[in-house]
Motif scaffolding. Structure first.
Motif, PDB file in Angstrom:
ATOM      1  N   UNK A   1       0.840  -1.186   0.000  1.00  0.00           N
ATOM      2  CA  UNK A   1       0.000   0.000   0.000  1.00  0.00           C
ATOM      3  C   UNK A   1       0.877   1.239   0.000  1.00  0.00           C
ATOM      4  N   UNK A   2       0.673   2.082  -1.006  1.00  0.00           N
ATOM      5  CA  UNK A   2       1.440   3.320  -1.159  1.00  0.00           C
ATOM      6  C   UNK A   2       0.469   4.487  -1.140  1.00  0.00           C
ATOM      7  N   UNK A   3       0.449   5.283  -0.082  1.00  0.00           N
ATOM      8  CA  UNK A   3      -0.441   6.445  -0.072  1.00  0.00           C
ATOM      9  C   UNK A   3      -0.095   7.419  -1.195  1.00  0.00           C
ATOM     10  N   UNK A   4      -1.098   7.868  -1.908  1.00  0.00           N
ATOM     11  CA  UNK A   4      -0.861   8.774  -3.029  1.00  0.00           C
ATOM     12  C   UNK A   4      -0.194  10.062  -2.566  1.00  0.00           C
ATOM     13  N   UNK A   5      -0.469  10.462  -1.330  1.00  0.00           N
ATOM     14  CA  UNK A   5       0.092  11.720  -0.822  1.00  0.00           C
ATOM     15  C   UNK A   5       1.611  11.670  -0.676  1.00  0.00           C
ATOM     16  N   UNK A   6       2.196  10.474  -0.713  1.00  0.00           N
ATOM     17  CA  UNK A   6       3.656  10.368  -0.589  1.00  0.00           C
ATOM     18  C   UNK A   6       4.367  10.665  -1.903  1.00  0.00           C
ATOM     19  N   UNK A   7       3.656  10.727  -3.014  1.00  0.00           N
ATOM     20  CA  UNK A   7       4.293  10.892  -4.323  1.00  0.00           C
ATOM     21  C   UNK A   7       4.521  12.364  -4.644  1.00  0.00           C
ATOM     22  N   UNK A   8       5.491  12.663  -5.486  1.00  0.00           N
ATOM     23  CA  UNK A   8       5.830  14.060  -5.782  1.00  0.00           C
ATOM     24  C   UNK A   8       4.629  14.866  -6.256  1.00  0.00           C
TER      25      UNK A   8
ATOM     26  N   UNK B   1      -2.355  18.412  -2.720  1.00  0.00           N
ATOM     27  CA  UNK B   1      -3.605  18.346  -3.485  1.00  0.00           C
ATOM     28  C   UNK B   1      -4.418  17.089  -3.177  1.00  0.00           C
ATOM     29  N   UNK B   2      -3.984  16.319  -2.155  1.00  0.00           N
ATOM     30  CA  UNK B   2      -4.635  15.043  -1.860  1.00  0.00           C
ATOM     31  C   UNK B   2      -5.348  15.083  -0.520  1.00  0.00           C
TER      32      UNK B   2
END
Length: 396
Positions: free
Chosen positions: A222-229, A234-235
């Motif tokens: 599980x990779x939270x979208x908020x961790x991505x550049x 915006x999340x």
């Protein structure tokens, strides 16, 4: 006396006319009427950790939360949520400005969409989707634009080209769910990266439903979208205690986001429930601080149950799709000579004494979901084994 208007206008707001009684209510009533095993609605048949339940009892007895809690949530829980996000994912949130406690994830979804979507805005969602998504988009006056996950080999996959094509100048928001209910898909880092790049490029907001974050299996991550550049700002990330600690009736969920986004969501949320679950908030704060051993044991237990049900469904003649996350298995009924999931699920209690859910209820494109049926495995092992025994009668 029946109240009528001169124009014979229907009483129900036209935005909600397409939403009748939920399939979950219908199938749960059918389970009761027929004495069937209910593998339809996604709630456990046992309570979660005793120490968490006792924490709620202690809060009740000590008078913590028996009156209105603070609007954003009790400080202990907001701090625990922030600590959880930092410990698990390296995401740093200010518990005072960037965390909001809600009445379950369902209210968080509703408040986020009501706050961020205006009439005419398009919301792109991954289809099939949890049924409240469609209703909440409708209540906000938005237009839902489904992007369909389709079978590819043994699992359901996202077509990134189709996602990109769905975004128009009217798109306001992407609504993402991973781990994904009902398909059991967990979006990969490559898929999430593509979603993030699209959101940044087109300046889109993203609401991401991550309530099954602790229920991922095998090689899935599980990779939270908020961790991505580019995504932290915006999340709106939505979490929930119900699925992780098996206290679904407590209805404790949360939102983490920037102060500006949390303020917007809170502006809508305060006119929904205002506050809720006072004593349970203190208990969930303690639950989130449980050692890693709890989360690992919980995941392993659910994986074992998944394997029991998946094997039994395959032996009964279903095509069984891989479940990388959540506590649902999606099956294809065509190998059984069936094509209509609604008819199949309505007949299944009489045929085999088991209740399931037709996936078509989660689709705008009903034909795309017609042959798929969802089963929940968040039940006691003995219940699953009995369900498997009953379902095997379908194979003759």
């Amino acid at each position: 006396m029946t109240r009528m208007t001169s124009s014979e206008r229907p009483l129900l707001n036209r935005r909600l006319t397409e939403f009748g009684t939920t399939i979950f209510a219908e199938m749960s009533a059918l389970a009761l009427r027929t004495g069937s095993i209910n593998l339809g609605q996604g709630f456990p048949d046992t309570d979660g950790p005793e120490e968490v339940r006792e924490a709620a009892v202690r809060a009740l007895r000590e008078g913590r939360g028996n009156q209105y809690p603070p609007g954003p949530g009790v400080p202990e829980l907001r701090g625990a949520i922030a600590a959880h996000q930092e410990r698990r994912y390296g995401l740093s949130y200010d518990p005072d400005a960037e965390v909001l406690v809600t009445a379950g994830a369902t209210e968080a979804i509703a408040a986020a969409l009501l706050a961020l979507v205006e009439p005419g805005d398009e919301v792109v969602a991954l289809e099939p989707y949890y049924d409240s998504y469609a209703a909440c988009i409708a209540m906000a006056g938005g237009t839902r634009v489904p992007v369909t996950l389709r079978p590819d080999g043994g699992a359901f996959r996202l077509d990134l080209d189709e996602l990109r094509a769905a975004v128009t100048p009217r798109t306001r928001l992407l609504l993402v769910n991973t781990p994904h209910n009902p398909t059991g898909t967990v979006l990969t880092r490559a898929e999430l990266t593509a979603i993030a790049e699209l959101a940044v490029e087109r300046d889109l907001l993203v609401v991401t439903d991550e309530v099954y974050e602790h229920l991922v299996y095998d090689e899935a991550e599980h990779i939270p979208l908020a961790t991505l550049p580019g995504m932290r700002g915006r999340t709106v990330t939505i979490g929930s205690a119900g699925k992780t600690f098996s206290f679904t009736g407590w209805k404790v969920g949360w939102v983490t986001a920037t102060p500006e986004l949390v303020t917007a969501v809170r502006s809508a949320k305060q006119f929904l429930t205002y506050v809720s679950s006072g004593p349970f908030q203190y208990a969930v704060a303690e639950a989130l601080a449980l050692p890693d051993a709890y989360f690992e044991a919980f995941r392993q237990d659910m994986r074992t149950k998944r394997d029991i049900l998946a094997a039994g469904l395959a032996e009964a003649g279903f095509k069984v799709y891989d479940t990388a996350g959540t506590y649902f298995i999606t099956t294809d009924i065509r190998p059984l000579g069936e094509t209509d999931g609604f008819a199949f699920c309505r007949a299944l209690p009489e045929r085999a004494g088991v209740v399931a859910i037709p996936n078509a209820v989660f689709y705008d494109h009903r034909d795309a979901g017609a042959p798929f049926v969802r089963f929940a495995f968040c039940k006691r092992t003995g219940v699953l084994e009995e369900a498997v025994t009953r379902l095997k009668t379908l194979a003759g």
